[in-house]
Design a protein around this motif. Structure first.
Motif, mmCIF file in Angstrom:
data_model
loop_
_atom_site.group_PDB
_atom_site.id
_atom_site.type_symbol
_atom_site.label_atom_id
_atom_site.label_comp_id
_atom_site.label_asym_id
_atom_site.label_seq_id
_atom_site.Cartn_x
_atom_site.Cartn_y
_atom_site.Cartn_z
ATOM 1 N N UNK A 1 -10.087 65.558 54.740
ATOM 2 C CA UNK A 1 -10.818 64.782 53.739
ATOM 3 C C UNK A 1 -11.447 63.543 54.367
ATOM 4 N N UNK A 2 -10.702 62.900 55.247
ATOM 5 C CA UNK A 2 -11.227 61.729 55.961
ATOM 6 C C UNK A 2 -12.423 62.123 56.825
ATOM 7 N N UNK A 3 -12.296 63.270 57.479
ATOM 8 C CA UNK A 3 -13.369 63.765 58.332
ATOM 9 C C UNK A 3 -14.635 64.001 57.517
ATOM 10 N N UNK A 4 -14.473 64.618 56.349
ATOM 11 C CA UNK A 4 -15.617 64.982 55.522
ATOM 12 C C UNK A 4 -16.331 63.747 54.975
ATOM 13 N N UNK B 1 -20.024 59.869 57.196
ATOM 14 C CA UNK B 1 -20.850 58.718 56.802
ATOM 15 C C UNK B 1 -20.969 57.700 57.932
ATOM 16 N N UNK B 2 -19.847 57.357 58.573
ATOM 17 C CA UNK B 2 -19.891 56.338 59.619
ATOM 18 C C UNK B 2 -20.670 56.814 60.834
ATOM 19 N N UNK B 3 -20.594 58.098 61.141
ATOM 20 C CA UNK B 3 -21.418 58.617 62.237
ATOM 21 C C UNK B 3 -22.902 58.494 61.894
ATOM 22 N N UNK C 1 -25.558 56.380 64.112
ATOM 23 C CA UNK C 1 -26.581 57.088 64.885
ATOM 24 C C UNK C 1 -27.940 57.109 64.201
ATOM 25 N N UNK C 2 -27.981 57.513 62.958
ATOM 26 C CA UNK C 2 -29.265 57.594 62.262
ATOM 27 C C UNK C 2 -29.600 56.330 61.482
ATOM 28 N N UNK C 3 -28.585 55.532 61.101
ATOM 29 C CA UNK C 3 -28.862 54.328 60.342
ATOM 30 C C UNK C 3 -29.152 53.123 61.217
ATOM 31 N N UNK D 1 -26.829 62.356 55.849
ATOM 32 C CA UNK D 1 -25.389 62.302 55.590
ATOM 33 C C UNK D 1 -24.932 63.502 54.756
ATOM 34 N N UNK D 2 -25.666 63.842 53.713
ATOM 35 C CA UNK D 2 -25.299 64.996 52.893
ATOM 36 C C UNK D 2 -25.311 66.279 53.712
#
Length: 230
Positions: free
Chosen positions: A128-131, A136-138, A142-144, A211-212
């Motif tokens: 669940x943490x991974x999902x 989101x933090x990745x 990287x993209x944000x 992210x989605x």
């Protein structure tokens, strides 16, 4: 404090490599998932963007944050983010299935994860943490954060360099779990995913779009973790 062009580029390269250094330190040296997540998520994904913004002048930051107008394509962006995740979900499960069919032993992966501190009773919570959090933090890093700053080198260079940094630490993880023969193919797939998510971010300008899409791949990893490894 204003960061000069050359200094800024060197900083961005260091930021891109920081994730791999943290993963190497946390997983391969310290053998701890908890330490790795702590340093990667708090130190790299949150800490680096926060510290960098303190080093930037208010004027430069204002210029970066100006294009925040509401987009009339929000519904399309949401749709693309969700729908693009479906083939990625299927491809991720198919790829993991292929790896196991090639002879990689799930017991070896389970033992490695156990050495890193992932007990069976924590697998669901970890998934669940991974999902939710990891995906989101990745994307935030990287993209944000990094992608838009790398675009000063050009759009194509930014996408390729950002995706290379993104794939590099996944290479370390994949090689440790699945062996060297699968480390590079998995890293190549992650690189292509990074290119795709970068294009989504640049096209729609919204972080929730990649992210989605990213979230669905982590759902696939969690499904494999729960059903095929544990």
């Amino acid at each position: 404090m204003q960061i000069a062009g050359v200094e800024n580029r060197l900083l961005l390269i260091c930021y891109g490599l920081a994730a791999s250094l943290v993963v190497y330190y946390g997983l391969l040296w310290r053998q701890s998932i908890v330490e790795t997540l702590w340093w990667f998520h708090l130190g790299v994904c949150i800490g680096i963007p926060s510290v960098h913004r303190l080093l930037e002048t208010r004027q430069n930051e204002h210029q970066r944050m100006m294009p925040r107008t509401a987009s009339p394509r929000q519904a399309e962006a949401l749709f693309v983010g969700l729908v693009s995740g479906v083939p990625l979900f299927a491809a991720s499960l198919a790829g993991i299935s292929l790896i196991f069919a090639s002879g990689v032993d799930p017991a070896h992966i389970r033992a490695t994860l156990g050495r890193w501190g992932l007990a069976p009773e924590w697998v669901g919570l970890f998934g669940l943490y991974l999902i939710v959090v990891n995906s989101f933090l990745e994307e935030f890093l990287w993209r944000g954060f990094l992608l838009k700053r790398l675009t000063t080198w050009g759009r194509r260079q930014a996408i390729l360099l950002n995706s290379l940094f993104f794939a590099l630490y996944h290479l370390l993880i994949a090689a440790a779990l699945f062996g060297q023969q699968w480390g590079w193919p998995i890293a190549g797939a992650v690189f292509l995913a990074g290119v795709f998510w970068s294009l989504l971010k640049l096209e729609y300008g919204k972080l929730y779009v990649p992210w989605l899409s990213h979230l669905t791949t982590d759902i696939a990893l969690t499904v494999a973790l729960v059903n095929w490894i544990y």
